[in-house]
Scaffold this motif. Structure first.
Motif, short mmCIF file in Angstrom:
data_model
loop_
_atom_site.label_atom_id
_atom_site.label_comp_id
_atom_site.label_asym_id
_atom_site.label_seq_id
_atom_site.Cartn_x
_atom_site.Cartn_y
_atom_site.Cartn_z
N ALA A 41 -4.84 -3.79 27.87
CA ALA A 41 -6.03 -3.08 28.33
C ALA A 41 -6.64 -2.24 27.21
N CYS A 65 -10.29 -2.67 25.61
CA CYS A 65 -11.19 -1.52 25.69
C CYS A 65 -11.74 -1.16 24.31
N GLU A 81 -5.98 -2.31 37.69
CA GLU A 81 -5.54 -1.87 36.37
C GLU A 81 -4.05 -2.10 36.17
N CYS A 133 -12.06 1.41 31.66
CA CYS A 133 -12.26 1.61 30.22
C CYS A 133 -13.35 2.65 29.99
N PHE A 153 -6.23 5.48 30.82
CA PHE A 153 -7.17 6.17 29.92
C PHE A 153 -7.47 7.57 30.44
N PHE A 167 -9.71 -2.53 36.38
CA PHE A 167 -9.98 -2.77 34.96
C PHE A 167 -10.85 -4.02 34.86
N PRO A 168 -11.88 -4.05 34.00
CA PRO A 168 -12.19 -3.13 32.90
C PRO A 168 -13.00 -1.89 33.30
N SER A 205 -8.52 6.37 36.23
CA SER A 205 -7.59 5.52 35.49
C SER A 205 -6.23 6.19 35.32
#
Length: 588
Positions: free
Chosen positions: A373, A377, A365, A423, A451, A419-420, A448
């Motif tokens: 990102a 997302c 990430e 998300c 997020f 990542f992803p 994360s």
């Protein structure tokens, strides 16, 4: 001279001066700039080569802020909540795109900025499907003036790929409220440099299997479609909605799924599927070279088709521009994998978009600029809003691969989320092995830093974090989106590559497997006259949480630690557990 004439000349002169002043003021409008994003050092794995040629041309993408993105995500959560009156009432592609569109003021501001820099309207294209992008054909020299930066050529040592990128870029302050991200700038990921989530196991001795692949007990030592179908209770289900239901595999690694290998795989492991196949859709210059079978691509398509047969499968071969060549002046895109594929899929008619999609790659990430990102997302949220379930492999590095040092200049050791997978609008799949199932030690999982914990996870994640106490307290973000959400077998998959049987492991085996199970659940709903499941996370964390087999042993070591331990309930190694199709049938 008559007074009226003098007055007229005075007015005319004043008008000229006013116009000149206005033009000067208009020009100064863009002179107050502020940095949008920068790296302290060249991202790990890349090395500086040389300045980029001033006349080298590429397509610069300006991602405009989405005016109603909060409404989009709120709608997604309502239509995904099984207790809400709007559950299952997915948006049309047009409705979702309207919520993802930029405000007219943002369009006007970016147009004025480009005009001031002498960018001709013929060089500006507005993309569809992907939430407000302006694509501008520019030279390196033009991009450097627009973004107040310096573009260089960088080399990725592992893949030998060369790209044109910048270590920072700026925008006029007036544009900051209107622009999310500009690419290519500081995001160095490419279709060839992303981390694979599968790996060959050449040291394993191939185990003899029966013609049909054996039964559930075989999963203890070797994975075949038959053992997975029995293990996850899909063997007796016969799909009935194959005229509308589809399963998609997103391919980004410069690999192609091979049709001859698939037939050989079917002959050995799913004889009733022999002579069936899959379709390939080329995206952004993607290829379909049947002379070069890919391990990742074959693993994905062989297990999605075997798990979901006869559901139609689509393999998306997403390309990127070729590696930078100093004398090349004609590249048409920017090497960045997520945006091209998501924009392409979201620009299709709804009938063309698969109800289930699996993605088997990712990266740390921290190597993805946060603005980038978030933009990507939100595109996943848009895809979920139209009724598609997106599965993503959790990664094969436990809580973090390599030295786990941060790239912000402090070089602090922290667990590294992927990542992803981080998300909150995708469903992430970790890995297990053995029977009874236990967490496989490479299963990616964590929290994360970009997020926050989504509402659908609040209760389960809080319980796990409380149980950890002070363990790893300074190494992870307890308030972050936690993953994986689910898990499946990830070890010793038998795959045909180039006509030969090989062992492959990784969470990119787990994700296609779970996608196959949920493609059948979507078939069940569609055949019953109900809408597709769409974004499933609010469902699986609530009324369908009893449809999974908890995994209560194992951990995912990394960063010099033993990693997170698997426990009953949700955990950051195997999520809620592995799917039980028959239980889920009753719960959905």
């Amino acid at each position: 001279m008559k007074a009226s004439l003098v007055w007229s000349l005075a007015i005319a002169l004043g008008s000229v001066q006013l116009c000149a002043a206005s033009a000067k003021l208009f020009s100064r409008r863009w002179e107050d700039v502020a940095e949008k994003h920068s790296w302290v050092d060249v991202p790990r794995g890349w090395e500086y080569v040389s300045p980029a040629p001033a006349d080298y041309e590429f397509d610069m993408r300006v991602g405009l802020k989405q005016d109603k993105v909060d409404d989009l995500t709120a709608t997604l959560m309502e239509t995904s909540d099984p207790t809400h009156a709007k559950y299952g009432k997915h948006l049309t592609v047009v409705e979702a795109e309207a919520l993802a569109a930029p405000h007219p003021d943002s369009v006007e501001a970016v147009d004025a900025w480009l005009e001031d820099h002498g960018v001709p309207p013929a060089n500006v294209v507005r993309s569809t499907g992907g939430g407000g992008w302006v694509v501008v054909r520019v030279s390196v020299a033009q991009a450097e003036r627009l973004l107040g930066t310096k573009y260089n050529v960088y080399h990725h040592t592992a893949s030998s790929e060369r790209v044109v990128r910048a270590l920072s870029y700026s925008l006029p302050r007036e544009l900051h409220p209107h622009v999310d991200v500009v690419t290519p700038t500081t995001y160095f990921g490419t279709p060839h440099s992303m981390r694979r989530t599968s790996f060959l196991q050449p040291d394993r001795v191939l185990q003899p299997t029966t013609k049909d692949g054996g039964a559930r007990a075989d999963c203890a030592s070797v994975i075949t479609p038959a053992c997975l179908r029995e293990l996850y209770n899909t063997a007796s289900y016969v799909p009935r909605a194959t005229n509308v239901n589809k399963l998609g595999v997103a391919g980004f690694l410069g690999e192609w799924a091979n049709r001859n290998d698939l037939q050989k795989f079917f002959a050995q492991f799913r004889p009733d599927a022999v002579n069936s196949s899959f379709s390939t859709v080329l995206v952004n210059g993607g290829l379909d070279n049947q002379n070069v079978p890919g391990v990742e691509a074959n693993l994905d398509i062989q297990y999605t088709t075997a798990m979901s047969f006869p559901t139609p499968n689509i393999y998306y071969s997403t390309g990127g521009s070729p590696p930078f060549i100093p004398d090349s002046q004609t590249p048409k895109n920017t090497n960045e994998p997520y945006l091209e594929w998501l924009s392409f899929v979201l620009s299709r008619n709804k009938s063309e978009i698969p109800q289930t999609i699996t993605i088997s790659y990712g990266d740390d990430e921290q190597t993805v600029p946060k603005e980038y990102a978030v933009k990507v997302c939100n595109l996943f949220a848009q895809l979920g809003a139209v009724g598609t379930t997106v599965f993503v492999a959790s990664g094969d590095s436990g809580v973090g691969g390599g030295d786990c040092l941060t790239n912000d200049g402090t070089k602090k050791k922290l667990f590294q989320p992927a990542f992803p997978a981080s998300c909150p609008f995708v469903t992430v799949v970790g890995g297990t092995h053995k029977i009874p199932e236990t967490a496989v030690d490479f299963s990616g999982g964590g929290f994360s830093r970009y997020f926050g914990t989504p509402a659908y996870q609040n209760v389960t994640v809080a319980k796990y974090v409380k149980g950890l106490g002070t363990t790893y307290a300074k190494l992870y973000n307890p308030a972050g989106r936690a993953y994986p959400d689910l898990a499946a077998q990830a070890y010793a998959y038998q795959v045909i590559v180039g006509g030969a049987l090989q062992y492959v492991a990784g969470t990119s085996a787990s994700s296609p497997t779970v996608a196959g199970v949920f493609a059948l659940l979507n078939d069940f709903r569609l055949a019953s006259g109900k809408p597709s499941l769409g974004f499933i996370n609010p469902l699986i964390y609530s009324t369908a949480s009893k449809g999974f087999n908890a995994v209560v042993s194992g951990s995912n070591p990394g960063c010099g630690t033993a990693g997170f331990p698997a426990k009953a309930g949700w955990n950051p190694v195997t999520g809620l557990g592995t799917p039980d199709f028959e239980k889920l049938q009753k719960l959905i």
